[in-house]
Scaffold this active site. Structure first.
Site, PDB file in Angstrom:
ATOM      1  N   TYR A 139      -2.515  -0.023  10.411  1.00 18.97           N
ATOM      2  CA  TYR A 139      -2.374  -0.822   8.997  1.00 18.97           C
ATOM      3  C   TYR A 139      -1.458  -0.596   8.363  1.00 18.97           C
ATOM      4  CZ  TYR A 139      -3.801  -0.876   3.909  1.00 18.97           C
ATOM      5  OH  TYR A 139      -3.719  -0.996   3.220  1.00 18.97           O
ATOM      6  N   SER A 168       0.650  -1.207  -0.355  1.00 20.97           N
ATOM      7  CA  SER A 168       0.080   0.348   0.165  1.00 20.97           C
ATOM      8  C   SER A 168       0.509   1.110  -0.389  1.00 20.97           C
ATOM      9  CB  SER A 168      -0.809  -0.408   1.393  1.00 20.97           C
ATOM     10  OG  SER A 168      -1.359   1.165   1.560  1.00 20.97           O
ATOM     11  N   LYS A 201       1.317  -3.158   6.622  1.00 22.53           N
ATOM     12  CA  LYS A 201       2.709  -2.906   5.266  1.00 22.53           C
ATOM     13  C   LYS A 201       3.949  -3.011   5.131  1.00 22.53           C
ATOM     14  CE  LYS A 201      -1.397  -4.100   3.588  1.00 22.53           C
ATOM     15  NZ  LYS A 201      -1.711  -5.579   2.816  1.00 22.53           N
TER      16      LYS A 201
END
Length: 339
Positions: free
Chosen positions: A151, A126, A155
């Site tokens: 989040y 991402s 990643k």
């Protein structure tokens, strides 16, 4: 014999579109998904589009014994790893869940890939790995800043795990695709984004509001340092994104990688603000979207968009569809859900 590709999270939004594109190119697809944020009927939709029904297994990748059984039964030529929790706001509220799901699923995969001599892994990364970048557009050489959310941090850690693992496990190749903001739906309107509960993504909230399922769209902040005060993102059509995964798998199977862990930005290279997206939706679909400005959302980045030069030249991939295409297909998909 067709090359066999395992797609984790394959009934999800990006996973299902990628399954379609892989099948179109002659790959055999096997899907694993726990259906926590998707529906089983997606398998039938993939079959309607492609004429082939992918093999499907329902379980959580943290269930090591179920995953091990799947590896025992198959020889995979490559794996595309989508399965993860993905809502920025939820990750801020429940960070432990995100670290558990997103990291342990990857570790289980890597252990079994090593045990079964499976070499090729495409990782669903991402643009959040860049944090709030100091310069725009971001290139793949832009250093990671402090992640704005758990989040995004998962990643970053995921890519770190791949970097170090590929250095010690010489047979493993990894390729991370750093997505910007995927939107839109397949032109068949048989698959698209299907959020469970209140949407976390802008375009799903727009389409649900336009369909009368939400009273008003919430615009999270209009006091950012941007031309119209709303956050800016690089929006990419999900079909273009799916095709990038096909190119990634082809690159690995054709031994075109220049190093054991590669990474590419996948976007359009153009930033659009929240208000610009709303206006594009209204214009192409001839429908008004009521909205209200509310407080900023924790974990959100002010603005980010991609430099896609490396993906264009090295991966031989280019985005073909524009914002109007995205907004039109998203609305066409939404209308199938309310009829």
């Amino acid at each position: 014999m067709d090359k066999k590709i395992l797609i984790t999270g394959g009934t999800g939004y990006i996973g299902s579109h990628t399954a379609v594109e892989l099948i179109h190119q002659g790959y055999e697809v096997i899907i694993v998904d726990d259906l926590s944020n998707s529906e089983r009927r997606t398998i039938e939709s993939i079959e309607k589009i492609t004429g082939k029904k992918p093999e499907f297994h329902q379980f959580d990748l943290r269930d090591f014994s179920s995953l091990a059984a799947l590896f025992n039964e198959n020889k995979f030529d490559g794996i595309i790893h989508f399965a993860a929790k993905k809502a920025v706001g939820e990750s801020v509220e429940n960070p432990m869940l995100y670290y558990d799901v997103n990291l342990n699923s990857m570790l289980n995969l890597l252990k079994l890939m090593e045990l079964h001599n499976v070499s090729n892994l495409v990782f669903s990364s991402s643009c959040t790995v860049y944090g709030q970048p100091s310069q725009l557009p971001v290139t793949e050489d832009t250093p990671f800043s402090l992640a704005e959310s758990p989040y995004g941090h998962t990643k970053q850690i995921g890519e770190d795990i791949l970097h170090h693992t590929t250095r010690t496990n010489r047979q493993l190749q990894a390729l991370s695709l750093r997505y910007f903001n995927p939107v839109g739906a397949h032109p068949s309107a048989l698959i698209g984004e299907l959020p469970v509960g209140v949407p976390a993504n802008l375009v799903s909230f727009i389409t649900q509001t336009a369909a009368g399922l939400r009273a008003k769209l919430k615009v999270y902040g209009n006091d950012y340092d941007t031309p119209d005060g709303t956050a800016i993102r690089d929006y990419i059509h999900v079909v273009d994104l799916a095709k990038a995964h096909v190119r990634a798998i082809e690159r690995m199977l054709n031994h075109e990688q220049k190093k054991s862990h590669e990474y590419f930005n996948i976007g359009t290279g153009k930033g659009s603000s929240v208000l610009e997206v709303i206006q594009a939706f209204e214009k192409i679909n001839h429908i008004k979207v009521p909205y209200e400005v509310v407080d900023r959302r924790a974990g959100d980045i002010v603005k980010i968009y991609a430099d896609t030069t490396r993906a264009n030249h090295e991966l031989n991939w280019n985005a073909q569809l524009n914002l109007d295409d995205m907004m039109k297909s998203a609305w066409t998909w939404q209308k199938t859900l309310i009829t």
